[in-house]
Design an enzyme around this catalytic site. Structure first.
Site, PDB file in Angstrom:
ATOM      1  CE  LYS B 106      42.334  39.535  45.441  1.00  0.00           C
ATOM      2  NZ  LYS B 106      42.699  38.474  44.499  1.00  0.00           N
ATOM      3  N   GLY B 167      49.750  34.049  40.402  1.00  0.00           N
ATOM      4  CA  GLY B 167      50.027  33.563  39.053  1.00  0.00           C
ATOM      5  C   GLY B 167      51.169  32.561  38.963  1.00  0.00           C
ATOM      6  CB  ALA B 193      47.703  34.381  45.301  1.00  0.00           C
ATOM      7  N   GLY B 194      48.305  31.413  44.138  1.00  0.00           N
ATOM      8  CA  GLY B 194      49.300  30.344  44.204  1.00  0.00           C
ATOM      9  C   GLY B 194      48.786  28.963  43.856  1.00  0.00           C
ATOM     10  CB  SER B 216      46.702  31.855  37.075  1.00  0.00           C
ATOM     11  OG  SER B 216      46.821  33.241  37.226  1.00  0.00           O
TER      12      SER B 216
END
Lengths: 66, 265
Positions: B106, B167, B193-194, B216
């Site tokens: 990644k 995050g 992400a998000g 997260s």
């Protein structure tokens, strides 16, 4: 003889191979990867790769991340 | 007889996965929680970071790769913490050595500390070098469809636009851009992400994403293992809703019960 090890100065009392350094650090048999002067040292070459004064060594492992 | 729905696998490079949820291993309380949450998520692809070994520490301390073993999972080393192409390429080569020649990575090259927004200029450079060096590159990028197209043209095996900042848990801020990326892409598109909660993971899949990558949202939930399970269901539900095709939106009501035969007619 002095090398940079993971960004810190590290003294070696004699000429050592990458394998010996790894062993001295207690990392023998661990899942790590070694870079010497920004080039990978494949596991198969640890024994025959000798360190020189001023070399920069990075030893890394896997940690949690996203 | 109802048949149990069997989805096609997610194909990335030469890999094939039944789960479309990919998870990270950061921010957990300990390795036990990491292992339980990953098991509950049903994820087959698990990301991790590459960092300097702490020297002088207990050599018998548990290692992440004991919890997420390369035999059980497809490991996806990331380049988190890299702010230029050179560091990202070095990190990928270290990861390949760490995993005995494993070439799926990644790629993420970040712009600054406070946003962790992708530096797409450096990302493009790193992607070119890595693809030329034989890596299978799943690339984290902004939700810019033109950049996504360029990354695919370079040869990245998956394009992974952010939903919002890493995050942040702010969900998918620009679903229209994610749609544009999906419509043009010939490689898998994953929101990376998000994502903050299950409905946002479902939305990503309803938009037509091929998968979702998160860390997260699970690790920082009050109950990470329960959230991991919720995310598994959300990704499956969103995927099935996408394949089923939602009903058209209407501006006025349309009764579900017939008008004919009412007792007051």
């Amino acid at each position: 003889m002095q090398i940079q090890l993971n960004g810190e100065p590290h003294a070696l009392d004699r000429e050592q191979s990458v394998a010996e350094l790894v062993e001295t650090l207690g990392l023998g048999g661990r899942r790590i990867a070694v870079e010497l002067n920004e080039n990978i040292v494949p596991r198969s070459l640890h024994t025959e790769t000798l360190l020189s004064d001023g070399d920069s060594v990075e030893i890394v492992h896997a940690i949690g991340g996203g | 007889m109802t048949e149990i729905f069997q989805d096609s696998p997610l194909r990335v490079a030469d890999y094939s996965f039944n789960s479309r949820l990919l998870v990270g291993t950061g921010k957990y309380r300990d390795f036990d929680e990491t292992g339980e949450a990953i098991a509950a998520s049903g994820a087959e692809v698990v990301t991790f970071a590459v960092r300097r070994t702490n020297l002088g520490q207990d050599a018998d301390a548990p290692n992440l790769l004991d919890v997420v073993s390369p035999e059980r999972f497809t490991l996806l080393p990331n380049t988190a913490g890299c702010y230029n192409a050179k560091d990202a390429v070095r990190t990928c080569r270290l990861a390949r050595e760490l995993l005995d020649g494993h070439k799926l990575v990644k790629l993420e090259v970040l712009g600054d500390d406070s946003t962790l927004y992708p530096n797409v200029v450096e990302t493009l450079k790193a992607a070119e070098t890595l693809v030329a060096d034989g890596f299978d590159v799943m690339v984290y990028t902004s939700d810019d469809p033109i950049v996504a197209r360029e990354l695919e043209a370079i040869g990245c095996c998956a394009v992974m636009p952010l939903g919002s900042l890493i995050g942040s848990g702010l969900g998918i801020q620009n679903p229209w851009n994610v749609r544009l990326i999906i419509e043009q892409a010939q490689v898998p598109v994953l929101v990376d992400a998000g994502i903050g909660t299950a409905s946002e993971a479902a939305l990503a899949m309803e938009l037509g994403c091929d998968g979702v990558l998160m860390n997260s949202a699970i690790a920082h939930a009050r109950e990470p293992v329960l959230m991991a399970q919720a995310m598994k269901h959300a990704v499956e539900a969103g995927r099935q809703a996408f394949l089923a095709g939602r009903m058209p939106r209407r501006e006025r009501a349309e009764a579900s019960s017939p008008f004919a035969g009412r007792i007051n007619a």
